[in-house]
Scaffold this active site. Structure first.
Site, PDB file in Angstrom:
ATOM      1  N   ASP A  40       9.169 -10.680  -3.641  1.00 17.95           N
ATOM      2  CA  ASP A  40      10.331 -10.085  -4.308  1.00 17.95           C
ATOM      3  C   ASP A  40      11.625 -10.853  -4.065  1.00 17.95           C
ATOM      4  OD1 ASP A  40       9.209  -7.942  -5.726  1.00 17.95           O
ATOM      5  OD2 ASP A  40       8.993  -6.786  -3.879  1.00 17.95           O
ATOM      6  N   ASP A  55       4.848  -7.144 -11.625  1.00 11.68           N
ATOM      7  CA  ASP A  55       6.265  -7.256 -11.261  1.00 11.68           C
ATOM      8  C   ASP A  55       6.643  -8.689 -10.870  1.00 11.68           C
ATOM      9  OD1 ASP A  55       4.773  -4.918 -10.604  1.00 11.68           O
ATOM     10  OD2 ASP A  55       6.437  -4.053  -9.506  1.00 11.68           O
TER      11      ASP A  55
HETATM   12  N1  GLY Z   1       8.694  -3.932  -8.009  1.00 13.16           N
HETATM   13  C1  GLY Z   1       8.430  -2.631  -7.597  1.00 13.16           C
HETATM   14  C2  GLY Z   1       8.639  -1.617  -8.647  1.00 13.16           C
HETATM   15  O1  GLY Z   1       8.855  -1.909  -9.799  1.00 13.16           O
HETATM   16  O2  GLY Z   1       8.588  -0.465  -8.297  1.00 13.16           O
END
Ligand code: GLY
Length: 420
Positions: free
Chosen positions: A139, A197
């Site tokens: 992330d 994601d």
């Molecule tokens: N990237 C984590 C979410 O979208 O909850």
């Protein structure tokens, strides 16, 4: 679409645009509310060294089970500390959402020209400086590009360039060439989990590749996007949330973590894919990525059946009045559609749908009243319904992509804040 918009922008500049009582009063109200809320949030959290994510919410187990379509006794849900319910859920800097509040301040300052917001943005962005050596998650793109990336675009500085470059190298360090993907998580039951994601973290690699000339970052992003295209999508272009790989690159499993079921279309996942492939096309001009983005956009417009275009938390959730919406998925979708609308000749359908979402998010149903909602801008998002986490809560990333979507909308329309 590109030509039509340019003409509109020229005409708008020549003759002035609608006043704040007119066509764009909803845009002005959305921006003014966002600025008020961002400042209000600063008053609530300043000096704590943490960033806002959402509101700590309790939930009813029976409701969660009914949304999931499973017996209530099959759920093992952990409830929050009752003393903390209603408080702002603050994240430490290593949480995946840490970049969104600083990023919202950067974007709000850019839209309004109010550079006092940039001073605040700088303060919160600088809190994240230790992330330059953090390697514990995929992330990093969200965390560092939404904060330092916005800083770099609006106030270029070599020191910031160094931070995003070091972060990109650490993100690329999570890439396994035998698998062809960046590893998402270091926790859980999976051998090598990659979540949809993760498409959002590629922008950092593309941008740093341009800044530094390091072509390997570009190649890593492209390979990740191609592997994901091959394995994450179903024939109807909905995507799995989590695909895990064996060490030899074969697929270990396909399923979900935050969606209703392994075979369902988790709303925010669809939005991440749409946004991610739109960025991949921008950065590579590879038509395969554009086709993928358009196929996802067409699927979203077909599958989201709510009258205001704000999806339920999962496209396969029961279609009931009480089913939670996910404004964050809507905001990400709207922002992506603004960009996609300019990438194809028939982009008007994407622009119109994105505008519909932005108008819905700017209505009292989703936009907070000033001084409420604990300082968040939008209401009604969901972090993870299967875990009972922030169900029907405001979320900092809904606010970020809402502001980004409004900025893109205004650019396409040729309107500036001072004309509103
Ligand atoms: N990237 C984590 C979410 O979208 O909850």
């Amino acid at each position: 679409m590109i030509k039509r918009i340019s003409l509109f922008a020229l005409l708008a500049a020549a003759f002035g645009v609608a006043s704040c009582t007119g066509e764009y009063s909803w845009v002005k109200n959305g921006i003014d509310t966002a600025v008020y809320q961002l400042e209000y949030m600063d008053g609530a959290i300043a000096g704590q060294g943490k960033l806002p994510r959402g509101i700590i919410m309790d939930f009813d187990d029976g409701f969660i089970a009914s949304q999931m379509g499973v017996p209530v006794d099959s759920m093992k849900l952990k409830h929050p500390d009752p003393d903390k319910v209603g408080q702002i859920n603050l994240t430490k800097i290593t949480g995946w959402t840490s970049g969104f509040y600083p990023g919202s301040l950067w974007i709000a300052g850019d839209i309004t020209g109010d550079h006092a917001l940039w001073e605040k943005a700088s303060e919160y962005t600088n809190l994240l400086e230790p992330l330059r050596s953090y390697k514990g998650t995929h992330d990093l793109g969200f965390m560092v590009w939404c904060s330092f990336g916005n800083a770099l675009q609006l106030q270029p500085a070599d020191s910031v360039k160094d931070i995003v470059s070091e972060t990109a190298a650490n993100l690329a360090g999570r890439f396994n060439p035998g698998i062809g993907c960046i590893r998402s998580w270091d926790f859980g039951k999976w051998n090598y989990p990659v979540i949809i994601d993760n498409m959002m973290n590629l922008e950092l690699l593309f941008e740093v590749s341009k800044l530094t000339g390091d072509r390997s970052l570009y190649d890593t992003a492209v390979t990740h996007a191609r592997t994901t295209m091959a394995n994450h999508f179903r024939p109807d272009t909905t995507s799995y949330h989590v695909v895990s790989y064996n060490d030899d690159g074969t697929v270990e499993s396909k399923g979900t973590h935050q969606g209703r079921s392994d075979s369902s279309a988790w709303s925010r996942g669809q939005a991440w894919g749409l946004y991610g492939y739109t960025v991949c096309y921008r950065e590579t001009s590879d038509k395969a990525f554009l086709d993928q983005a358009c196929a996802i956009a067409d699927m979203v417009m077909r599958r989201v059946t709510t009258s205001d275009a704000i999806p339920y938390w999962d496209y396969d959730a029961p279609s009931l009045d009480g089913t939670p919406r996910d404004a964050s998925a809507a905001a990400v979708t709207a922002s992506a559609l603004m960009e996609l609308s300019e990438s194809v000749p028939d982009g008007k359908k994407y622009f119109d749908y994105g505008e519909k979402i932005l108008r819905s998010l700017s209505s009292p149903e989703y936009l907070a009243e000033k001084g409420t909602n604990s300082g968040f801008v939008l209401k009604h998002s969901v972090t993870s319904l299967p875990h009972g986490t922030e169900v029907d809560s405001p979320l900092s990333y809904a606010d970020y992509y809402y502001l980004e979507g409004l900025r893109r909308y205004m650019k396409i329309k040729g309107i500036s804040y001072k004309d509103l």
